[in-house]
Scaffold this motif. Structure first.
Motif, mmCIF file in Angstrom:
data_model
loop_
_atom_site.group_PDB
_atom_site.id
_atom_site.type_symbol
_atom_site.label_atom_id
_atom_site.label_comp_id
_atom_site.label_asym_id
_atom_site.label_seq_id
_atom_site.Cartn_x
_atom_site.Cartn_y
_atom_site.Cartn_z
ATOM 1 N N LEU B 4 1.353 -1.476 -0.146
ATOM 2 C CA LEU B 4 -0.541 -0.110 0.465
ATOM 3 C C LEU B 4 0.815 1.155 0.032
ATOM 4 O O LEU B 4 1.481 2.217 -0.611
ATOM 5 C CB LEU B 4 -1.118 -0.376 1.228
ATOM 6 C CG LEU B 4 -2.141 1.075 1.122
ATOM 7 C CD1 LEU B 4 -3.000 1.038 0.066
ATOM 8 C CD2 LEU B 4 -2.961 1.257 2.967
ATOM 9 N N ASP B 5 1.796 1.297 0.650
ATOM 10 C CA ASP B 5 3.260 2.209 1.213
ATOM 11 C C ASP B 5 3.408 2.418 -0.413
ATOM 12 O O ASP B 5 3.836 3.596 -1.513
ATOM 13 C CB ASP B 5 3.826 1.491 1.772
ATOM 14 C CG ASP B 5 3.132 2.179 3.211
ATOM 15 O OD1 ASP B 5 2.268 2.873 3.687
ATOM 16 O OD2 ASP B 5 4.033 1.862 3.996
ATOM 17 N N GLU B 6 3.983 1.784 -0.852
ATOM 18 C CA GLU B 6 4.443 1.579 -2.730
ATOM 19 C C GLU B 6 3.436 2.674 -3.026
ATOM 20 O O GLU B 6 4.534 3.275 -3.623
ATOM 21 C CB GLU B 6 4.721 0.156 -2.812
ATOM 22 C CG GLU B 6 5.950 -0.330 -1.523
ATOM 23 C CD GLU B 6 7.560 -0.354 -2.234
ATOM 24 O OE1 GLU B 6 7.791 0.516 -3.411
ATOM 25 O OE2 GLU B 6 8.040 -0.368 -1.427
ATOM 26 N N GLN B 7 2.987 2.312 -3.395
ATOM 27 C CA GLN B 7 1.489 2.691 -4.454
ATOM 28 C C GLN B 7 1.441 4.037 -3.778
ATOM 29 O O GLN B 7 1.748 4.752 -4.878
ATOM 30 C CB GLN B 7 -0.180 1.774 -4.233
ATOM 31 C CG GLN B 7 -0.552 0.503 -5.456
ATOM 32 C CD GLN B 7 -2.100 0.441 -5.481
ATOM 33 O OE1 GLN B 7 -2.207 -0.367 -4.005
ATOM 34 N NE2 GLN B 7 -2.592 1.113 -5.765
ATOM 35 N N ALA B 8 1.396 4.632 -2.799
ATOM 36 C CA ALA B 8 0.925 5.550 -1.838
ATOM 37 C C ALA B 8 2.064 6.692 -2.458
ATOM 38 O O ALA B 8 1.861 7.834 -3.608
ATOM 39 C CB ALA B 8 1.453 5.695 -0.591
ATOM 40 N N PHE B 9 3.073 6.171 -2.656
ATOM 41 C CA PHE B 9 4.344 7.405 -2.577
ATOM 42 C C PHE B 9 3.978 7.554 -4.476
ATOM 43 O O PHE B 9 4.828 8.369 -4.932
ATOM 44 C CB PHE B 9 5.390 5.876 -2.813
ATOM 45 C CG PHE B 9 5.727 6.556 -0.951
ATOM 46 C CD1 PHE B 9 6.141 7.523 -0.330
ATOM 47 C CD2 PHE B 9 6.171 5.361 0.052
ATOM 48 C CE1 PHE B 9 6.288 7.634 0.971
ATOM 49 C CE2 PHE B 9 6.795 5.524 1.374
ATOM 50 C CZ PHE B 9 6.449 6.525 1.606
ATOM 51 N N HIS B 11 1.503 7.562 -6.423
ATOM 52 C CA HIS B 11 0.466 7.920 -6.279
ATOM 53 C C HIS B 11 0.990 10.064 -6.043
ATOM 54 O O HIS B 11 0.723 11.303 -6.929
ATOM 55 C CB HIS B 11 -0.361 8.070 -5.590
ATOM 56 C CG HIS B 11 -1.390 7.404 -6.498
ATOM 57 N ND1 HIS B 11 -2.203 7.049 -7.424
ATOM 58 C CD2 HIS B 11 -1.383 5.436 -5.773
ATOM 59 C CE1 HIS B 11 -2.627 5.821 -7.704
ATOM 60 N NE2 HIS B 11 -2.655 5.943 -6.744
#
Lengths: 115, 115
Positions: B4-9, B11
């Motif tokens: 989730l973090d990976e995706q968030a970064f 974005h």
DNA sequence: TTTCTATATAACCATATACTCATGTAATAT
DNA sequence: ATATTACATGAGTATATGGTTATATAGAAA
């Protein structure tokens, strides 16, 4: 548009550019709770040493982080706390844009904030 | 670091990326006082029509601006006012970093704010 | 001095980005 | 139907960017 404006837009753009990279955001995220040396940042970011060093140099150029050399290690820390205000603004925006249901959304936001 | 973090970064990075371009900042600046059509934006930005259109498409992808087609014209406007909060934060930061004397500094800041 | 550890940097490569020019498309006007 | 106006988009090109590997440098330890 004045020459001054032109310059200003360039400056602002370069600043945003420094934040426009997942690995650099990861590094900054790693610095949320205070200074870390390069090895530690390599660990938390999951990048290679060379690559992390380069990103650190870039962030330092942008005056976003500062470096303090102690012994054989180099400690980096946030030079301007406003970075996190920026990120939080953006995170809120991103979260509200993503079409997640309320529960997932909450997970998402807390994941961003608690790091 | 979670998926989730990976995706968030990713974005967040893409969002900052959209702001990391002088011409796009100029365009956004041109929209401060409300919607404008493409021709008007070409005027105020000083860019070519093709180039401005491309930047507009990119900003729209990033959900920063929205488009409304009326007759043969396309009107663009800010989709998220937080953009300006971001820019003001950054402008303050940039201004304080620049080694200008107090007077010049004031000029600089007001130039950024009054557009 | 030699060695080891920590960090920085150069050389190189692949991809992304921004720009230009030319052309496509869609709504209106003649 | 044709022309015009307003905008979008494809092709091509130059430069920027991010990554890797190998090497340089600097301080501490042996």
């Amino acid at each position: 548009m004045s020459q001054l404006d032109e310059q200003a837009f360039g400056h602002v753009a370069r600043f945003f550019q420094a934040l426009a990279e997942p690995m650099r955001l990861k590094i900054l995220n790693g610095l949320r709770d205070g200074e870390k040396n390069v090895s530690e940042l390599v660990e938390v970011s999951g990048g290679t040493q060379a690559n992390v060093s380069k990103h650190l140099a870039l962030l330092r150029d942008a005056k976003i982080i500062k470096r303090e050399s102690r012994g054989t290690k180099a400690y980096y820390s946030i030079a301007d706390q406003r970075i996190y205000e920026l990120c939080n603004l953006v995170c809120g925006q991103i979260a509200s844009q993503m079409s997640l249901d309320a529960a997932a959304n909450e997970v998402f936001i807390s994941a961003l904030k608690t790091n």
